[in-house]
Design an enzyme around this catalytic site. Structure first.
Site, short mmCIF file in Angstrom:
data_model
loop_
_atom_site.label_atom_id
_atom_site.label_comp_id
_atom_site.label_asym_id
_atom_site.label_seq_id
_atom_site.Cartn_x
_atom_site.Cartn_y
_atom_site.Cartn_z
N HIS A 60 -8.52 -0.25 -11.64
CA HIS A 60 -7.45 0.19 -10.73
C HIS A 60 -6.13 0.36 -11.49
O HIS A 60 -5.39 -0.59 -11.69
CB HIS A 60 -7.29 -0.85 -9.61
CG HIS A 60 -6.38 -0.43 -8.51
ND1 HIS A 60 -6.60 -0.78 -7.20
CD2 HIS A 60 -5.24 0.31 -8.50
CE1 HIS A 60 -5.63 -0.28 -6.43
NE2 HIS A 60 -4.80 0.38 -7.21
N HIS A 62 -2.68 3.28 -12.11
CA HIS A 62 -1.99 4.51 -11.73
C HIS A 62 -1.37 5.11 -12.98
O HIS A 62 -0.45 4.51 -13.56
CB HIS A 62 -0.89 4.23 -10.70
CG HIS A 62 -1.40 3.65 -9.42
ND1 HIS A 62 -1.69 4.42 -8.33
CD2 HIS A 62 -1.71 2.38 -9.07
CE1 HIS A 62 -2.14 3.65 -7.34
NE2 HIS A 62 -2.16 2.40 -7.77
N HIS A 179 -7.76 0.74 0.24
CA HIS A 179 -6.41 0.17 0.27
C HIS A 179 -6.24 -0.33 1.70
O HIS A 179 -6.00 0.46 2.62
CB HIS A 179 -5.39 1.25 -0.08
CG HIS A 179 -3.96 0.83 0.09
ND1 HIS A 179 -3.10 0.67 -0.97
CD2 HIS A 179 -3.24 0.51 1.19
CE1 HIS A 179 -1.91 0.28 -0.52
NE2 HIS A 179 -1.97 0.18 0.80
N HIS A 231 -6.91 -4.79 -4.49
CA HIS A 231 -5.78 -5.73 -4.53
C HIS A 231 -5.68 -6.74 -3.38
O HIS A 231 -4.75 -6.69 -2.57
CB HIS A 231 -4.44 -4.99 -4.71
CG HIS A 231 -4.27 -3.72 -3.92
ND1 HIS A 231 -4.38 -3.66 -2.57
CD2 HIS A 231 -3.98 -2.46 -4.33
CE1 HIS A 231 -4.16 -2.42 -2.17
NE2 HIS A 231 -3.92 -1.67 -3.22
N ASP A 304 -3.86 -2.87 -11.02
CA ASP A 304 -3.00 -2.04 -10.17
C ASP A 304 -1.75 -1.62 -10.96
O ASP A 304 -0.65 -1.54 -10.40
CB ASP A 304 -2.61 -2.76 -8.87
CG ASP A 304 -2.14 -1.78 -7.79
OD1 ASP A 304 -2.15 -0.56 -8.05
OD2 ASP A 304 -1.75 -2.23 -6.71
N GLY A 323 5.40 -1.56 -7.07
CA GLY A 323 4.48 -1.53 -8.20
C GLY A 323 5.01 -2.18 -9.45
O GLY A 323 6.22 -2.25 -9.67
O1 DOR Z 1 2.51 -1.44 -5.53
C1 DOR Z 1 1.87 -0.41 -5.39
N1 DOR Z 1 2.10 0.66 -6.19
N2 DOR Z 1 0.95 -0.33 -4.43
C2 DOR Z 1 0.31 0.80 -4.13
O2 DOR Z 1 -0.51 0.80 -3.25
C3 DOR Z 1 0.64 2.06 -4.85
C4 DOR Z 1 1.23 1.78 -6.17
C5 DOR Z 1 1.89 2.97 -6.80
O3 DOR Z 1 1.28 4.04 -6.86
O4 DOR Z 1 3.00 2.83 -7.33
ZN ZN Z 2 -2.99 0.89 -6.49
#
Ligand code: DOR
Ligand code: ZN
Length: 422
Positions: A60, A62, A179, A231, A304, A323
């Site tokens: 997981h 991004h 999610h 998460h 995450d 995030g």
């Molecule tokens: O904290 C987070 N950041 N939670 C999410 O679900 C998305 C992620 C993000 O893309 O920045």
């Molecule tokens: Zn995420």
């Protein structure tokens, strides 16, 4: 070229935990045993005192390409992953444009193939634009190379749509990652509790997560299609997943290092580097997450990794982006769980490699004839977190200045060394 990894403690969970040598040729493991002669290889990696593990997988992350390359490109993300000891990562689809069609999936894979870092497995969207209003073309996305489906960042609000998504995903054989968030309840900016009250920040109750987790379990039971919960942050979610597993429902779950390390106290003084979704919770939740990891309720540790720049973070708390980056601190924080006797080393490796691979249907393990995806870990390496030294383009970590113990000292993908500080 032949590479010999010598005298490491080789751990392949459930199969092997012993001092041994590993011989690699043309990207494949060709021998695992003690006392392989050094003359068999042209390159020697001395691993005495180190742990030799199957390559770690972060299911997981991004990366922000396409669309927000100033936060993270596929290239910088792959490098950050390799530095953190990860040989593979799964990238969530909330890019711009969203990865909800084959062109974006193919773009990510093509770009990743030119990077000298971890492997990249794209997760495609459940619904077009992550809007929760219809279904993407799962068969086509799978053919293009997507390995799972998720609307991560957004929940799928409509239960009927989620049911149909599960049925379609199950039909084409793509794992589905939820999610889990009930947005009517989650309109705050941090965990509901004493710290939120004191700071005057609107709170998000645990139920905003656990209600959604319970719905996914019910839909998983209804359809018989596996669901993976992303998460996990609350005690109630852990209890619901534990109970579902006891009843034989095919649900799996992950949590992130910040949830088993920090509590909502980290938000004190409006620290936006401790803001994420779901939010950091109470001490009782943190302990429940640890118990869930220990007893197998939580299958995987995933970061995450969510890079954001100062533009999104150095603003008022309620306006700051959710995030934290995690790729370069995850292993050290997970090794702390081993020192604190929450997990054995083998269990930690299971949750960072074997189990993510099982959930996603990827290859893993240290097997003769298998791909040489290997992480060498020095559990005694002391270091200090300095975000400015991260390979990631973003620095939004709540662990700045922390003294860490344990680091990946070599990361190898298909026999190619993508990072080494040996
Ligand atoms: O904290 C987070 N950041 N939670 C999410 O679900 C998305 C992620 C993000 O893309 O920045
Ligand atoms: Zn995420």
């Amino acid at each position: 070229m032949r590479i010999l990894i010598k005298d490491g403690r080789v751990i392949d969970p459930g199969r092997l935990d012993d001092t041994a040598d590993i011989l690699i040729e043309d990207g494949k493991i060709i021998e695992i045993r003690p006392d392989i002669p050094v003359t068999s290889a042209s390159r020697l990696i001395a691993a005495s005192g180190k742990i030799v593990s199957p390559g770690l997988i972060d299911m997981h992350v991004h990366f922000r390409e396409p669309g927000e390359e100033y936060k993270e490109t596929i290239e910088s993300g792959c490098r950050a992953a390799a530095h953190g000891g990860f040989t593979a990562v799964c990238t969530m689809p909330n890019t711009q444009p969203v990865n909800d069609n084959r062109q974006v999936t193919e773009y990510i894979l093509k770009t990743a193939s030119r990077c000298n870092g971890s492997r990249v497995y794209p997760v495609a969207a459940i619904s077009p634009g992550l809007k929760g209003e219809g279904l993407c073309e799962y068969a086509e996305l799978k053919e293009a190379g997507a390995i799972a489906l998720s609307d991560d960042g957004n929940p799928v609000r409509n239960s009927l749509l989620m049911r149909r998504a599960l049925e379609y995903a199950g039909g084409v054989g793509l794992p589905l990652i939820s999610h889990s968030e009930e947005t009517d309840l989650s309109a705050g900016a941090m965990n509901e509790g004493e710290t939120a009250t004191r700071l005057g920040i609107p709170g998000i109750p645990n139920a905003a997560e656990s209600i959604a987790v319970m719905r996914e379990i019910a839909l998983c039971e209804l359809t018989g299609v596996p669901v993976h919960i992303a998460h996990v942050s609350t005690a109630q979610s852990v209890h619901a997943i534990r109970d579902a597993k006891k009843r034989g429902i095919p649900v799996t779950a992950e949590t992130a290092p910040h949830y088993f390390t920090l509590t909502d106290k980290a938000v004190d003084e409006y620290n936006t580097h401790a803001k994420m979704n779901p939010p950091l919770r109470s001490e009782a939740d943190r302990n429940a997450v640890r118990e869930g990891l220990a007893d197998g309720t939580i299958d995987a540790i995933a970061t995450d990794h969510a890079p954001h720049s100062v533009l999104e973070k150095e603003v008022e708390f309620d306006r700051a982006a959710n995030g934290v980056v995690g790729l370069e601190t995850s292993l050290a924080l997970s090794l702390a769980l081993v020192r604190e006797k929450v997990l054995s080393l083998s269990q930690m490796i299971e949750k960072m490699s074997v189990n993510p691979a099982r959930i996603l249907g990827l290859e893993t393990g240290l097997k003769i004839g298998g791909s040489a995806d290997i992480t060498i870990i020095d559990p005694e390496h002391n270091w200090t977190v300095k975000a400015e030294e991260f390979q990631s383009r973003s620095r939004n970590t709540p662990f700045e200045g922390w003294e860490m113990k344990g680091k990946a000292v070599l990361t190898m993908v298909e026999g190619i060394i993508v990072c080494s500080i040996l």
